[in-house]
Design an enzyme around this catalytic site. Structure first.
Site, PDB file in Angstrom:
ATOM      1  N   ASP A 100      25.935 -58.350 -23.382  1.00 22.49           N
ATOM      2  CA  ASP A 100      26.488 -58.181 -22.041  1.00 22.49           C
ATOM      3  C   ASP A 100      25.915 -59.173 -21.025  1.00 22.49           C
ATOM      4  OD1 ASP A 100      28.412 -56.317 -22.659  1.00 22.49           O
ATOM      5  OD2 ASP A 100      27.028 -54.640 -22.502  1.00 22.49           O
ATOM      6  N   ASP A 157      34.318 -54.293 -26.317  1.00 27.76           N
ATOM      7  CA  ASP A 157      33.909 -54.678 -24.963  1.00 27.76           C
ATOM      8  C   ASP A 157      33.550 -56.166 -24.868  1.00 27.76           C
ATOM      9  OD1 ASP A 157      33.237 -52.174 -26.047  1.00 27.76           O
ATOM     10  OD2 ASP A 157      32.009 -51.625 -24.340  1.00 27.76           O
TER      11      ASP A 157
HETATM   12  N1  GLY Z   1      29.790 -51.469 -22.591  1.00 27.35           N
HETATM   13  C1  GLY Z   1      30.905 -51.421 -21.791  1.00 27.35           C
HETATM   14  C2  GLY Z   1      31.522 -50.100 -21.598  1.00 27.35           C
HETATM   15  O1  GLY Z   1      30.862 -49.070 -21.670  1.00 27.35           O
HETATM   16  O2  GLY Z   1      32.693 -50.052 -21.364  1.00 27.35           O
END
Ligand code: GLY
Length: 377
Positions: A100, A157
């Site tokens: 991320d 994600d």
């Molecule tokens: N990690 C991103 C989400 O929880 O959508």
């Protein structure tokens, strides 16, 4: 106008924009460069004091850059610059960082660089991109999501982190960075997206051999269900991979997930739940999935021809209007705007609460409708 929204919808978006300006000016004055996540009783605490590398720590900065871009008010820029500097310690500490880094530094340093050309911000963004590229697993062809003991896991994600690699590849004229992003997007097409347009959250590989193992449920209800925000990441993420590669496979995938999402959202009058395939009761909403999908649908609308556009624009407007009409807190004295966001199905503490990325995507969606947004991704 980019999306040809109806006059009535444009007026509605203008009205909401007026309320956003009031609310976010008050919020910015109050919380400054502390890093918000989930407020308690309408008050944010500073997530940066608990963890500088939590995946949501860039969204407040993203909102500040959106506000600066739309209003040119210096307060937003100066506050975003302070958040960016705070995150340097996270970059230096390194150990907690995961895939991320895209969410974190696209919304801080890269946004700053895109708007101001700040060379220090460019270096921060390139540094983060190098870290993301270093997570690539050649056996399996994916970017691993998390750290020790979880080397075999990739998640949907991550499609939203890929624009950091597309950006860095263009900045440095480094085809290798782009190839890593493309490899991950291809993996997602093969192992996370399903033929009917639904998708899983996770896929697990043997990290030594790259052999596909399974698709557990992750943040959704269970394996085989359909975690709604995952569908949103897929719409937006695939549309972004199309933007940066021109490969129609990604555009077609984004459309497929979009059609599945719109059909399910319409069945429930555009009130979006955490998982489209969870039991009907209890009802748990996830407004973050709705607003993220709306932005993805608008991104998709930019990629298709005139006959196709209205479906995506109208669906995005319906999702945003539902949020504006039913799920917003406009009192400037209260922190956060969009209520009923959810992190995951099986954790009560982050179910049906306001979460900072709900506010980010709502703001981006409204600004997109008014053609005033900054392209952060
Ligand atoms: N990690 C991103 C989400 O929880 O959508």
């Amino acid at each position: 106008m980019r999306y040809a929204v109806s006059e009535e919808d444009r007026q509605w978006a203008e009205q909401v924009w007026g309320k956003l300006e009031v609310k976010l000016k008050a919020e910015c004055g109050r919380i400054g460069s502390s890093i918000p996540y989930i407020p308690v009783n309408g008050v944010y605490s500073d997530m940066g004091e608990k963890s500088l590398v939590w995946w949501t720590n860039g969204f407040w900065s993203g909102m500040l850059w959106q506000m600066y871009h739309a209003t040119q008010e210096k307060l937003y820029k100066e506050t975003a610059e302070q958040v960016e500097i705070r995150l340097d310690q996270g970059l230096a500490d390194y150990m907690g960082l995961d895939h991320d880094v895209g969410f974190l530094w696209l919304h801080t340093a890269v946004a700053n660089y895109r708007l101001t050309g700040n060379p220090r911000s460019r270096i921060r963004g390139l540094h983060a991109a190098g870290i993301l590229a270093g997570r690539y697993q050649p056996a399996g062809g994916y970017i691993r999501a998390w750290n020790e003991g979880q080397e075999g896991i990739a998640i949907i994600d991550c499609l939203m982190n890929l624009p950091l690699l597309y950006w860095a590849a263009a900045e440095r004229k480094d085809a290798g960075l782009k190839q890593i992003a493309v490899s991950h997007a291809q993996m997602a097409l093969r192992h996370i997206l399903r033929p009917d347009g639904s998708c899983n959250h996770l896929v697990v590989f043997d990290p030594e051999t790259g052999e596909y193992l399974n698709n557990p449920g992750g943040q959704g209800y269970e394996s085989g269900s359909s975690w709604t925000r995952g569908q949103s990441w897929a719409i937006y993420g695939m549309a972004l991979s199309y933007r940066y590669t021109g490969d129609r496979e990604y555009l077609d995938a984004a459309k497929r997930v979009a059609h599945y999402f719109i059909a399910n959202a319409a069945l429930n009058d555009y009130e979006v739940v955490i998982d489209f395939r969870a039991p009907e009761q209890p009802v748990y909403y996830d407004t973050t999935a709705a607003v993220c999908a709306a932005c993805g649908l608008l991104e998709l609308a930019e990629a298709v021809g005139d006959y196709e556009k209205p479906l995506y624009v109208k669906a995005a407007v319906r999702l945003l209007r539902k949020i504006g009409e039913k799920f917003c807190e406009w009192d400037p004295e209260q922190d956060s705007i969009v209520s009923h966001g959810s992190g995951r199905y099986h954790r009560e503490s982050d179910r049906e609460v306001p979460i900072i990325y709900g506010d980010y995507f709502f703001l981006e969606g409204i600004l997109r409708l008014l053609d005033k947004h900054l392209m952060i991704w």
